[in-house]
Scaffold this active site. Structure first.
Site, PDB file in Angstrom:
ATOM      1  N   ASP A  24       1.887   1.605   9.937  1.00  0.00           N
ATOM      2  CA  ASP A  24       1.547   0.693  11.279  1.00  0.00           C
ATOM      3  C   ASP A  24       2.645   0.882  12.028  1.00  0.00           C
ATOM      4  OD1 ASP A  24      -0.622   0.437  10.126  1.00  0.00           O
ATOM      5  OD2 ASP A  24      -0.760  -1.323   9.589  1.00  0.00           O
ATOM      6  N   GLU A  50      -8.509   0.008  11.947  1.00  0.00           N
ATOM      7  CA  GLU A  50      -8.976  -0.739  12.112  1.00  0.00           C
ATOM      8  C   GLU A  50      -9.164  -2.063  11.471  1.00  0.00           C
ATOM      9  OE1 GLU A  50      -6.952  -1.435   7.377  1.00  0.00           O
ATOM     10  OE2 GLU A  50      -5.530  -0.275   8.305  1.00  0.00           O
ATOM     11  N   GLY A  98       0.745  -1.038   0.200  1.00  0.00           N
ATOM     12  CA  GLY A  98      -0.097  -0.061   0.245  1.00  0.00           C
ATOM     13  C   GLY A  98       1.052   1.640   0.174  1.00  0.00           C
ATOM     14  N   THR A 155       5.973   0.851   6.446  1.00  0.00           N
ATOM     15  CA  THR A 155       5.165   0.199   6.886  1.00  0.00           C
ATOM     16  C   THR A 155       4.033   1.402   7.838  1.00  0.00           C
ATOM     17  OG1 THR A 155       4.100  -0.936   9.260  1.00  0.00           O
ATOM     18  CG2 THR A 155       6.782  -0.927   8.979  1.00  0.00           C
TER      19      THR A 155
END
Length: 462
Positions: free
Chosen positions: A215, A314, A93, A213
């Site tokens: 995250d 999420e 992503g 990342t």
């Protein structure tokens, strides 16, 4: 991770062979030479934990402290710049900073190491598959000069890959000597498989990774690029969401942020804004209904303050969803939308109780992912790129460049993907979140139920 598991990990980065080419960088060969930055040697290490009590434990056990190889320029190189061809690929992503890293790699290769044969792989690892008929993109300082001002990826990206055999076949056919992979956990795993296949064939191709990342969940790396931009962008959005909540009687603003398996963005956004009342992350188990459930706690907040701001990652609350799971091209489970479930459950429950309220649901995830990097992230991306080039030119392979204890490091891919980094509910970060929000530590009706969710790390499959 236990001490025994840590001791079992190999933190030594592989080398393609003996380095025989003197570096063209005019650095000092003498340690602590005040006139110039020093070359870094393979024996320069960065401690995993340099706290006093941990070092005393190591001394008592007569065990060498766990450490990582320090990143930086080497005095001797493996690759000859005039014969070296480099490929760069972004996969997975989007994330703020991708273009900064691409630019940083190209600039470092050209300007510091005189490597002028650099290509970009289009649309992720799928760009290696001849069936897709995607030609490599030539890269030079003029082409990448301004791309760091844009969000997204100049090379574009995708999930999934055609397999290590196809990729290494293409690397051989295109005479690639160094491959830089910019991506997250899935990309790192693919890079390890590619490196294993290269080794099986007896080839001398270096594979270096810059971990991407949003995250921030790569192990043994204190922060990944784009993370700071992400929670900074999220903080601005949450400030506006807070205004929306306060602008209505019993107003609720529910914001869904990134964080599949780790709640670092939600936690840091909470602390950055100071306005969040409830933070829900994948590591935390909570109930929807009942006295201690999140809906009742939101209601109690509304009765006292007439507004509430709720942040949810999420990947939080996925146990509320039943049925078979689908997978994306990278092999990741496709998570159900916890934001929509929460919105509908909160509205329905309060409506049934005749409790007057309004609720606004906001999901800014894709806007945040494609944003340009902020100044600090831009600087960080450039430093990661510089250190990745230093390592690869010295013949390091199957490595990840990172940052730990204030210093840049390189560590084996296998160590980085062994376990995902997650928010510890008994750690300082989460305690700070609880102090900021004022939410109850437990949102479970059963006092005996385990609070923390331990998600397994996917096993590496070559």
């Amino acid at each position: 991770m236990t001490k025994e598991e840590l001791y079992s990990l190999d933190f030594n980065v592989k080398n393609l062979g003996e380095c025989k080419i003197p570096s063209m960088l005019g650095l000092s060969k003498t340690k602590d030479d005040s006139d110039s930055f020093n070359f870094v040697s393979d024996t320069d290490r960065v401690l995993l934990d340099g706290s006093n009590n941990v070092l005393l434990d190591y001394m008592e056990l007569k065990h060498e402290p766990i450490s990582f190889e320090k990143a930086g320029p080497r005095q001797m190189l493996y690759f000859d710049h005039s014969k070296t061809k480099v490929a760069i690929v972004t996969a997975g992503g989007l994330c703020p900073g991708l273009n900064n890293v691409i630019r940083g790699l190209v600039m470092q290769l050209y300007r510091r190491y005189n490597v002028t044969n650099v290509v970009g792989v289009k649309y992720g690892l799928m760009g290696f598959d001849p069936k897709n008929e995607l030609e490599f993109e030539p890269l030079n300082p003029d082409i990448v000069d301004r791309i760091h001002l844009q969000g997204g990826s100049f090379l574009s990206s995708s999930r999934g890959d055609p397999g290590k055999t196809v990729i290494v076949d293409t690397l051989q056919r295109e005479n690639i000597n160094i491959l830089f992979c910019i991506g997250g956990d899935g990309t790192l795993r693919a890079a390890q498989s590619i490196s294993n296949e290269i080794e099986r064939r007896g080839l001398k191709i270096a594979v270096g990774c810059i971990p991407k990342t949003i995250d921030n969940d790569i192990n043994f790396i204190d922060k990944s690029f784009g993370f700071e931009t992400a929670f900074s962008q999220a903080s601005d959005i949450c400030t506006n969401a807070h205004n929306e909540a306060k602008g209505a009687y019993n107003g609720i603003a529910l914001v869904r942020l990134m964080g599949r398996d780790a709640g670092f963005i939600v936690a840091n956004t909470t602390l950055a804004t100071g306005d969040v009342n409830f933070a829900l992350i994948p590591e935390l188990k909570f109930d929807l209904y009942g006295k201690n459930g999140i809906i009742n706690q939101i209601k109690e907040r509304l009765e006292k303050r007439k507004h509430a701001l709720v942040l949810v990652a999420e990947g939080a609350g996925q146990y509320f969803f039943n049925g078979e799971k689908d997978f994306d091209a990278s092999g990741n489970v496709k998570y159900s939308d916890i934001g929509l479930l929460l919105r509908d459950a909160i509205h329905k429950q309060l409506d049934e109780e005749g409790f007057n309220h309004t609720i606004k649901y906001i999901d800014p995830s894709y806007i945040i992912r494609s944003a340009p990097a902020n100044s600090n992230d831009s600087k960080f991306c450039n430093q990661l790129a510089q250190n990745a080039v230093h390592a690869a030119m010295a013949g390091k392979t199957a490595f990840v460049v990172g940052h730990w204890n204030g210093m840049f490091t390189i560590l084996p891919i296998m160590a980085a993907i062994k376990e995902r980094k997650r928010v510890r509910l008994k750690g300082e970060l989460w305690w700070s979140v609880l102090e900021s929000t004022g939410q109850k530590p437990r949102m479970l009706n059963n006092d005996d139920e385990e609070l923390e969710i331990i998600l397994p790390t996917p096993e590496f499959k070559d």
